[in-house]
Write a protein that holds these residues in place. Structure first.
Motif, PDB file in Angstrom:
ATOM      1  N   ARG A  12      -0.755  -5.964   5.181  1.00  0.00           N
ATOM      2  CA  ARG A  12      -1.530  -5.106   4.278  1.00  0.00           C
ATOM      3  C   ARG A  12      -1.332  -5.505   2.844  1.00  0.00           C
ATOM      4  O   ARG A  12      -0.357  -6.188   2.482  1.00  0.00           O
ATOM      5  CB  ARG A  12      -1.202  -3.636   4.520  1.00  0.00           C
ATOM      6  CG  ARG A  12       0.124  -2.968   4.161  1.00  0.00           C
ATOM      7  CD  ARG A  12       1.266  -3.705   3.712  1.00  0.00           C
ATOM      8  NE  ARG A  12       2.387  -2.877   3.335  1.00  0.00           N
ATOM      9  CZ  ARG A  12       2.933  -2.828   2.104  1.00  0.00           C
ATOM     10  NH1 ARG A  12       2.488  -3.574   1.144  1.00  0.00           N
ATOM     11  NH2 ARG A  12       3.975  -2.060   1.856  1.00  0.00           N
ATOM     12  N   ALA A  14      -1.408  -3.377  -0.839  1.00  0.00           N
ATOM     13  CA  ALA A  14      -1.351  -1.951  -1.202  1.00  0.00           C
ATOM     14  C   ALA A  14      -1.233  -1.745  -2.709  1.00  0.00           C
ATOM     15  O   ALA A  14      -0.208  -1.276  -3.206  1.00  0.00           O
ATOM     16  CB  ALA A  14      -0.167  -1.303  -0.476  1.00  0.00           C
ATOM     17  N   SER A  16      -1.637  -0.263  -6.550  1.00  0.00           N
ATOM     18  CA  SER A  16      -1.719   1.037  -7.223  1.00  0.00           C
ATOM     19  C   SER A  16      -2.757   0.915  -8.344  1.00  0.00           C
ATOM     20  O   SER A  16      -2.673  -0.022  -9.139  1.00  0.00           O
ATOM     21  CB  SER A  16      -0.376   1.415  -7.845  1.00  0.00           C
ATOM     22  OG  SER A  16       0.633   1.368  -6.863  1.00  0.00           O
ATOM     23  N   GLU A  48      -2.886   2.867  -3.282  1.00  0.00           N
ATOM     24  CA  GLU A  48      -1.753   3.784  -3.456  1.00  0.00           C
ATOM     25  C   GLU A  48      -1.990   4.648  -4.701  1.00  0.00           C
ATOM     26  O   GLU A  48      -1.397   4.434  -5.756  1.00  0.00           O
ATOM     27  CB  GLU A  48      -0.448   2.985  -3.502  1.00  0.00           C
ATOM     28  CG  GLU A  48      -0.289   2.163  -2.210  1.00  0.00           C
ATOM     29  CD  GLU A  48       1.148   1.877  -1.811  1.00  0.00           C
ATOM     30  OE1 GLU A  48       1.982   1.616  -2.692  1.00  0.00           O
ATOM     31  OE2 GLU A  48       1.426   1.911  -0.586  1.00  0.00           O
ATOM     32  N   ARG A 201       4.937  -8.772  -0.201  1.00  0.00           N
ATOM     33  CA  ARG A 201       4.675  -8.192  -1.525  1.00  0.00           C
ATOM     34  C   ARG A 201       5.596  -8.838  -2.547  1.00  0.00           C
ATOM     35  O   ARG A 201       6.422  -9.686  -2.204  1.00  0.00           O
ATOM     36  CB  ARG A 201       4.903  -6.670  -1.480  1.00  0.00           C
ATOM     37  CG  ARG A 201       6.303  -6.298  -1.079  1.00  0.00           C
ATOM     38  CD  ARG A 201       6.471  -4.794  -0.899  1.00  0.00           C
ATOM     39  NE  ARG A 201       7.809  -4.472  -0.445  1.00  0.00           N
ATOM     40  CZ  ARG A 201       8.162  -3.296   0.055  1.00  0.00           C
ATOM     41  NH1 ARG A 201       7.276  -2.327   0.158  1.00  0.00           N
ATOM     42  NH2 ARG A 201       9.405  -3.080   0.442  1.00  0.00           N
TER      43      ARG A 201
HETATM   44  N1  GLU Z   1       1.606  -0.010  -4.692  1.00  0.00           N
HETATM   45  C1  GLU Z   1       2.686  -0.887  -4.986  1.00  0.00           C
HETATM   46  C2  GLU Z   1       2.390  -1.680  -6.240  1.00  0.00           C
HETATM   47  O1  GLU Z   1       1.239  -1.866  -6.578  1.00  0.00           O
HETATM   48  C3  GLU Z   1       2.962  -1.893  -3.882  1.00  0.00           C
HETATM   49  C4  GLU Z   1       3.449  -1.250  -2.672  1.00  0.00           C
HETATM   50  C5  GLU Z   1       3.915  -2.174  -1.580  1.00  0.00           C
HETATM   51  O2  GLU Z   1       3.377  -3.270  -1.415  1.00  0.00           O
HETATM   52  O3  GLU Z   1       4.803  -1.739  -0.864  1.00  0.00           O
HETATM   53  O4  GLU Z   1       3.318  -2.114  -6.881  1.00  0.00           O
END
Ligand code: GLU
Ligand code: ZN
Length: 311
Positions: A12, A14, A16, A48, A201
């Protein structure tokens, strides 16, 4: 055949929506995408959006547009965390009922003082409210009990990581005093709900991973594999300033940015690919992707150290 070779790979991305998609996020998107594609897996997109005060209106929509323009194809519907609040609340209730989490009514100032008195680093919370039985009617945060929690895991790029949560982090927040669900809770709940098998990530989140693994254990969830991308450093080995790494990427430069992202990730994308199209570049990337080539550290100043817009 082992179990892991037969299970469906699910990755995934994710982001923000607190600003435009930047080069650091492009690295995370690209690496997580290629990992999933190479293993004939799925790649999910999750927004997120749990921190409205920090969100920039329109940023999430711009993510979707930019990702599409770059040629990313996600599986299924986009997940919006802001639509799953009831679900997170139900899990918080469970943790409270089982005595694995508790309410904390300490002010920021009190927390600083407690840490000072105990000789701890600022911000480490050592359980002042563990047995205070704070009423649900009082303003409170919810914290996870971390007593005795020691976490060890092996990251695919960063190697072995160990953390003594109790000592190094303390009882961390799952729901803030202002009522917002904390990232740590939502990310663990959603990675499990979506059957994520590997989390790819940026290394800015490496330090959060032991917290997430511990919470998975408390909730009885499976642990995904982890791959944390390199931290960007300048040639002197210093962490690249957030500002320069945070320069926005533009669909108009998709080909060049993607090519650059691949090379940052240790993939030796030939320069001739810049004369072709985006689809040829993706085809090359899918055929040649090698997670083992990802470096632990990135020693290149990019984008140029000139100041970017504040956001
Ligand atoms: N939403 C988080 C960010 O943009 C990343 C979350 C994740 O990959 O666990 O930093
Ligand atoms: Zn407290």
């Amino acid at each position: 055949m082992t179990e892991s070779s037969t299970r469906l790979y699910r990755g995934r991305f994710a982001p923000s929506p607190t600003g435009p998609l930047h080069f650091g996020s492009l690295l995370a998107a690209t690496a997580s995408y290629l990992q999933a594609k190479q293993q004939q897996g799925q790649w999910l997109l999750r927004i997120e959006d749990l921190d409205p005060p920090r969100e920039v209106p329109g940023a999430a929509e711009a993510f979707l547009y930019t990702l599409e323009a770059f040629g990313f194809e996600w599986d299924g519907e986009v997940c919006w965390q802001s639509r799953r609040l009831d679900h997170y609340e139900a899990i918080l209730d469970e943790l409270l009922q089982q005595g694995l989490a508790y309410r904390c009514a300490c002010s920021r100032k009190a927390i600083t003082q407690q840490a000072e008195q105990l000789g701890l680093q600022a911000g480490i919370y050592r359980g002042h409210c563990r047995s205070r039985h704070i009423s649900a009617h009082q303003q409170h945060a919810v914290r996870l009990l971390t007593e005795g929690a020691r976490i060890r895991f092996v990251d695919a790029v960063q190697g072995e990581i160990q953390q003594d949560l109790d000592r190094e982090v303390g009882d961390f927040v799952l729901r803030r005093a202002d009522g917002f669900i904390a990232y740590q809770l939502a990310v663990v709940v959603d990675d499990a709900a979506h059957g994520i098998t590997e989390v790819v990530r940026g290394s800015d989140l490496l330090d959060s991973t032991p917290r997430q693994i511990f919470l998975q254990q408390q909730l009885g969830y499976a642990r995904p594999d982890y791959l944390h991308l390199p931290v960007a450093v300048n040639p002197q080995g210093q962490k690249l300033s957030k500002q320069s790494f945070a320069a926005a990427i533009s669909p108009a430069d998709a080909l060049h940015s993607l090519w650059q992202a691949l090379n940052f990730l240790g993939q030796q994308a030939p320069v001739e690919l810049l004369d072709g199209g985006r689809d040829d570049l993706w085809r090359w990337a899918r055929e040649h992707w090698q997670a083992q080539a990802i470096p632990r550290k990135l020693a290149i100043p990019y984008p140029s150290e000139s100041p970017s817009n504040e956001h």
